[in-house]
Design an enzyme around this catalytic site. Structure first.
Site, PDB file in Angstrom:
ATOM      1  CB  SER A 234      -0.957   0.015   1.199  1.00 20.35           C
ATOM      2  OG  SER A 234      -0.251   0.051   2.419  1.00 20.35           O
ATOM      3  CE  LYS A 279      -2.686   1.945   5.066  1.00 17.34           C
ATOM      4  NZ  LYS A 279      -2.032   1.525   3.820  1.00 17.34           N
TER       5      LYS A 279
END
Length: 339
Positions: A234, A279
């Protein structure tokens, strides 16, 4: 007598509480991780410096115990996943960790290729062998090879790709032997295995491993990306921006704190990731002013839409920007006013 009873009860409770920390449940728990500046992680030889920072964002993922499971039940930005949503069929936790580290390695290579090609610089690859990703129980490799081994010779031959390895083994018969030379913990080893049919497909024979190419990217100037034990793909998009920024004289950060996430393909496509909500929380806590999120071509359930919803929920001032490609990210940043 009562003191003994009280002491015994207290000891029992203490043991149960301690035991709860080590007794694992068939779940994984994820929670917001951290946002890390990429400057100290990525180093392009004689690269340009920036005024602001690009940051990768992480999610903390671990096997659930009783306490982490209960905590995740009541906390908004913590998630619980059954084992079969995280681990492949018959995959061990060690193999899962190896897979995550390999995904990270692949994302770094893609990021380097995208950044260097966008900067007009050549990219080359050197093939080193194949990585063992998983060993299938009861097959010949079980107990002989393990996840993370790098096979670089088969019957004394160096093969140019994992595809050629599969073709070579596939032409043999059950009962034939192959000798593999492999590297484990910097030590070279050799093992001879007898091929046998797979239970799921008796017409197919092999040694019982899943594998991927081990290849090294060659670029000039040289670049190092230090990720330690961070796993998964990611961070690829943010790696590509940091690398490109160090390759070119124009500072894309413009003095801002810029976080983001997304996988990166060699054609520059930015892909979705898991845990976008967590996140956003991590980036906000780290003081990010801008967050670049995968747009997925405007899909209703895109990372970008989930990021916007979370940003509103936590009342952050951080600007959420939709991104589909590496070029989108560069174009947006080039148009930013200097801070």
């Amino acid at each position: 007598m009562r003191k003994k009873i009280y002491f015994g009860s207290a000891l029992l409770i203490a043991l149960l509480l301690i035991g709860g920390m080590f007794y694992t449940l068939p779940y994984y728990v994820s929670k917001p991780g951290m946002a890390k500046e990429l400057g100290p992680i990525v180093t392009v030889e004689d690269g340009y410096k920036d005024e602001g920072n690009f940051m990768l964002t992480t999610v903390r993922m671990g096997r659930a115990n009783i306490y982490s499971y209960l905590e995740a039940k009541i906390r908004k930005y913590e998630e619980i996943y059954p084992l079969d949503m995280i681990l492949y069929k018959k995959e061990t936790e060690e193999e899962y960790n190896v897979r995550q580290l390999h995904l990270m390695a692949g994302s770094k290579q893609n990021a380097i290729e995208v950044a260097y090609r966008h900067a007009g610089l050549p990219v080359h690859y050197q093939y080193n062998g194949i990585y063992v990703m998983q060993v299938i129980p009861t097959m010949p490799a079980d107990g002989k090879l393990q996840a993370g081994d790098r096979i670089f010779k088969v019957d004394g031959q160096q093969l140019p790709s994992s595809e050629k390895f599969i073709d070579y083994v596939g032409k043999k018969q059950a009962g034939d032997k192959v000798t593999l030379t492999y590297l484990r913990n910097k030590s070279t080893n050799t093992v001879t295995l007898t091929l046998k049919p797979f239970k799921e497909d008796p017409k197919k024979i092999g040694i019982g491993i899943s594998l991927v190419d081990d290849k090294e990217i060659i670029v000039d100037p040289k670049v190092k990306v230090r990720t330690d034990e961070i796993g998964g793909p990611s961070a690829g998009f943010m790696f590509s921006l940091e690398i490109y920024n160090q390759l070119t004289s124009v500072d894309l950060t413009k003095g801002y704190q810029i976080a983001g996430t997304g996988t990166i393909e060699v054609d520059g496509t930015v892909g979705p990731i898991g845990g976008i909500e967590q996140k956003i929380v991590a980036a906000d806590k780290a003081g990010a002013e801008i967050f670049l999120a995968p747009n997925e071509k405007g899909a209703k359930d895109s990372n970008y839409r989930a990021a916007v919803k979370t940003a509103r929920d936590i009342k952050t001032k951080m600007k959420i920007v939709p991104i589909d490609t590496f070029e989108d990210g560069v174009s947006y940043l080039e148009k930013l006013p200097n801070k």
